[in-house]
Design a protein around this motif. Structure first.
Motif, PDB file in Angstrom:
ATOM      1  N   LEU A 121     -28.396 -29.988  34.902  1.00  0.00           N
ATOM      2  CA  LEU A 121     -29.850 -29.936  34.716  1.00  0.00           C
ATOM      3  C   LEU A 121     -30.449 -28.735  35.438  1.00  0.00           C
ATOM      4  O   LEU A 121     -31.314 -28.038  34.900  1.00  0.00           O
ATOM      5  CB  LEU A 121     -30.488 -31.241  35.212  1.00  0.00           C
ATOM      6  CG  LEU A 121     -32.005 -31.332  35.094  1.00  0.00           C
ATOM      7  CD1 LEU A 121     -32.438 -31.265  33.623  1.00  0.00           C
ATOM      8  CD2 LEU A 121     -32.527 -32.609  35.726  1.00  0.00           C
ATOM      9  N   GLU A 122     -29.980 -28.466  36.662  1.00  0.00           N
ATOM     10  CA  GLU A 122     -30.502 -27.325  37.427  1.00  0.00           C
ATOM     11  C   GLU A 122     -30.191 -26.003  36.722  1.00  0.00           C
ATOM     12  O   GLU A 122     -31.038 -25.106  36.648  1.00  0.00           O
ATOM     13  CB  GLU A 122     -29.920 -27.332  38.844  1.00  0.00           C
ATOM     14  CG  GLU A 122     -30.504 -28.436  39.714  1.00  0.00           C
ATOM     15  CD  GLU A 122     -29.797 -28.579  41.061  1.00  0.00           C
ATOM     16  OE1 GLU A 122     -28.786 -27.860  41.291  1.00  0.00           O
ATOM     17  OE2 GLU A 122     -30.251 -29.405  41.866  1.00  0.00           O
ATOM     18  N   GLU A 126     -32.958 -23.299  34.920  1.00  0.00           N
ATOM     19  CA  GLU A 126     -33.042 -21.841  35.124  1.00  0.00           C
ATOM     20  C   GLU A 126     -33.023 -21.112  33.777  1.00  0.00           C
ATOM     21  O   GLU A 126     -33.793 -20.173  33.548  1.00  0.00           O
ATOM     22  CB  GLU A 126     -31.887 -21.354  35.996  1.00  0.00           C
ATOM     23  CG  GLU A 126     -31.996 -21.798  37.444  1.00  0.00           C
ATOM     24  CD  GLU A 126     -30.751 -21.437  38.257  1.00  0.00           C
ATOM     25  OE1 GLU A 126     -29.884 -20.701  37.745  1.00  0.00           O
ATOM     26  OE2 GLU A 126     -30.662 -21.904  39.400  1.00  0.00           O
ATOM     27  N   LEU A 127     -32.140 -21.573  32.881  1.00  0.00           N
ATOM     28  CA  LEU A 127     -32.049 -20.938  31.570  1.00  0.00           C
ATOM     29  C   LEU A 127     -33.311 -21.159  30.750  1.00  0.00           C
ATOM     30  O   LEU A 127     -33.784 -20.252  30.044  1.00  0.00           O
ATOM     31  CB  LEU A 127     -30.827 -21.463  30.806  1.00  0.00           C
ATOM     32  CG  LEU A 127     -29.459 -21.101  31.391  1.00  0.00           C
ATOM     33  CD1 LEU A 127     -28.351 -21.824  30.641  1.00  0.00           C
ATOM     34  CD2 LEU A 127     -29.236 -19.591  31.338  1.00  0.00           C
ATOM     35  N   LEU A 132     -33.896 -18.737  27.689  1.00  0.00           N
ATOM     36  CA  LEU A 132     -32.582 -18.484  27.118  1.00  0.00           C
ATOM     37  C   LEU A 132     -32.045 -19.680  26.334  1.00  0.00           C
ATOM     38  O   LEU A 132     -31.060 -19.537  25.591  1.00  0.00           O
ATOM     39  CB  LEU A 132     -31.580 -18.089  28.213  1.00  0.00           C
ATOM     40  CG  LEU A 132     -31.910 -16.786  28.957  1.00  0.00           C
ATOM     41  CD1 LEU A 132     -30.964 -16.575  30.119  1.00  0.00           C
ATOM     42  CD2 LEU A 132     -31.830 -15.588  27.994  1.00  0.00           C
ATOM     43  N   ILE A 133     -32.639 -20.861  26.525  1.00  0.00           N
ATOM     44  CA  ILE A 133     -32.270 -22.039  25.730  1.00  0.00           C
ATOM     45  C   ILE A 133     -33.544 -22.672  25.185  1.00  0.00           C
ATOM     46  O   ILE A 133     -34.641 -22.449  25.703  1.00  0.00           O
ATOM     47  CB  ILE A 133     -31.466 -23.089  26.548  1.00  0.00           C
ATOM     48  CG1 ILE A 133     -32.280 -23.563  27.759  1.00  0.00           C
ATOM     49  CG2 ILE A 133     -30.117 -22.553  26.971  1.00  0.00           C
ATOM     50  CD1 ILE A 133     -31.665 -24.752  28.459  1.00  0.00           C
ATOM     51  N   TYR A 138     -32.895 -28.318  26.592  1.00  0.00           N
ATOM     52  CA  TYR A 138     -33.265 -28.665  27.974  1.00  0.00           C
ATOM     53  C   TYR A 138     -33.674 -30.137  28.081  1.00  0.00           C
ATOM     54  O   TYR A 138     -33.253 -30.845  29.001  1.00  0.00           O
ATOM     55  CB  TYR A 138     -34.397 -27.749  28.459  1.00  0.00           C
ATOM     56  CG  TYR A 138     -34.956 -28.179  29.788  1.00  0.00           C
ATOM     57  CD1 TYR A 138     -34.220 -28.019  30.960  1.00  0.00           C
ATOM     58  CD2 TYR A 138     -36.226 -28.772  29.880  1.00  0.00           C
ATOM     59  CE1 TYR A 138     -34.733 -28.428  32.183  1.00  0.00           C
ATOM     60  CE2 TYR A 138     -36.731 -29.182  31.094  1.00  0.00           C
ATOM     61  CZ  TYR A 138     -35.983 -29.007  32.242  1.00  0.00           C
ATOM     62  OH  TYR A 138     -36.473 -29.418  33.445  1.00  0.00           O
ATOM     63  N   GLU A 139     -34.485 -30.619  27.147  1.00  0.00           N
ATOM     64  CA  GLU A 139     -34.944 -32.017  27.171  1.00  0.00           C
ATOM     65  C   GLU A 139     -33.780 -32.994  27.016  1.00  0.00           C
ATOM     66  O   GLU A 139     -33.767 -34.057  27.635  1.00  0.00           O
ATOM     67  CB  GLU A 139     -35.989 -32.261  26.072  1.00  0.00           C
ATOM     68  CG  GLU A 139     -37.334 -31.614  26.333  1.00  0.00           C
ATOM     69  CD  GLU A 139     -38.025 -32.153  27.577  1.00  0.00           C
ATOM     70  OE1 GLU A 139     -37.863 -33.350  27.908  1.00  0.00           O
ATOM     71  OE2 GLU A 139     -38.717 -31.364  28.241  1.00  0.00           O
ATOM     72  N   GLU A 140     -32.780 -32.614  26.201  1.00  0.00           N
ATOM     73  CA  GLU A 140     -31.603 -33.473  26.009  1.00  0.00           C
ATOM     74  C   GLU A 140     -30.813 -33.614  27.316  1.00  0.00           C
ATOM     75  O   GLU A 140     -30.416 -34.710  27.697  1.00  0.00           O
ATOM     76  CB  GLU A 140     -30.713 -32.893  24.911  1.00  0.00           C
ATOM     77  CG  GLU A 140     -29.462 -33.694  24.617  1.00  0.00           C
ATOM     78  CD  GLU A 140     -29.738 -35.088  24.071  1.00  0.00           C
ATOM     79  OE1 GLU A 140     -28.905 -35.989  24.298  1.00  0.00           O
ATOM     80  OE2 GLU A 140     -30.799 -35.300  23.435  1.00  0.00           O
ATOM     81  N   VAL A 141     -30.615 -32.503  28.019  1.00  0.00           N
ATOM     82  CA  VAL A 141     -29.888 -32.529  29.303  1.00  0.00           C
ATOM     83  C   VAL A 141     -30.681 -33.335  30.328  1.00  0.00           C
ATOM     84  O   VAL A 141     -30.109 -34.130  31.090  1.00  0.00           O
ATOM     85  CB  VAL A 141     -29.621 -31.088  29.813  1.00  0.00           C
ATOM     86  CG1 VAL A 141     -29.056 -31.107  31.229  1.00  0.00           C
ATOM     87  CG2 VAL A 141     -28.670 -30.361  28.875  1.00  0.00           C
TER      88      VAL A 141
END
Length: 196
Positions: A121-122, A126-127, A132-133, A138-141
């Motif tokens: 998650l961290e 950052e990405l 970059l994503i 991000y929400e899935e992670v």
């Protein structure tokens, strides 16, 4: 004169019959009352100081104000008994311990996965901050991390349920399990009674 005397005697006789016809009226006053009152036996004695005792004998069912059947909140084998019948216990005190070795190992595995997901998650944070994503990735992670965290909290709660605790203070009036007994969730294990 003879006829006047005869009439006088007949009148006197009639007057005497009318006046004496009722026995109750002819009785002297006070005699009638004495005949109707029943005699009551009494005993006399001298006055003295002493104790008076009154006794009552009967049967009744006594019931405690507070009584609780302590049930298991988890399934497991009884590993330790910490109290016996007749022991006084306080609210929240541990009465018995269930075997929680398997649950502890599962918790350790879940905590390791949680730590890995936290690092993921961290990195994804950052990405995502650098664009970059995608937001969906991000929400899935983030969702997977939160879900694993809830699973770890649930496993910790399950391990805490391996300790059977009393909800009230009182005396152990009945023990329904012994070491080695298999206990299922919601099975009664002890009865605690507050005899106050």
């Amino acid at each position: 004169l003879d006829s006047i005397l005869a009439a006088f005697l007949i009148g006197s006789l009639a007057f005497t019959q009318i006046g004496c016809g009722n026995d109750a009226q002819s009785a002297p006053p006070g005699e009638e009352e004495e005949e109707d009152i029943a005699a009551i036996p009494v005993e006399t004695g001298t006055s003295r100081l002493g104790e008076i005792a009154a006794l009552f004998t009967g049967t009744a069912t006594l019931e405690a104000e507070e009584e609780a059947d302590v049930v298991a909140k988890a399934t497991g084998v009884v590993q330790k008994l910490l109290v016996e019948e007749g022991d006084y216990v306080r609210a929240g005190q541990v009465l018995a311990e269930l075997d929680s070795e398997r649950s502890s190992l599962e918790l350790a595995q879940m905590e390791a996965n949680l730590e890995r997901m936290k690092n993921d998650l961290e990195r994804n944070q950052e990405l995502y901050d650098k664009s970059l994503i995608s937001a969906d990735t991000y929400e899935e992670v983030k969702y997977q991390f939160e879900s694993q965290k809830a699973a770890v909290d649930l496993a910790r709660l399950s391990i805490s349920y391996a300790s059977i605790r009393t909800p009230i203070s009182g005396y152990i009036s009945e023990r329904m399990v012994k070491v080695g007994s298999m206990v299922r969730e919601h099975d009664p294990t002890f009865r605690v009674t507050d005899f106050d």
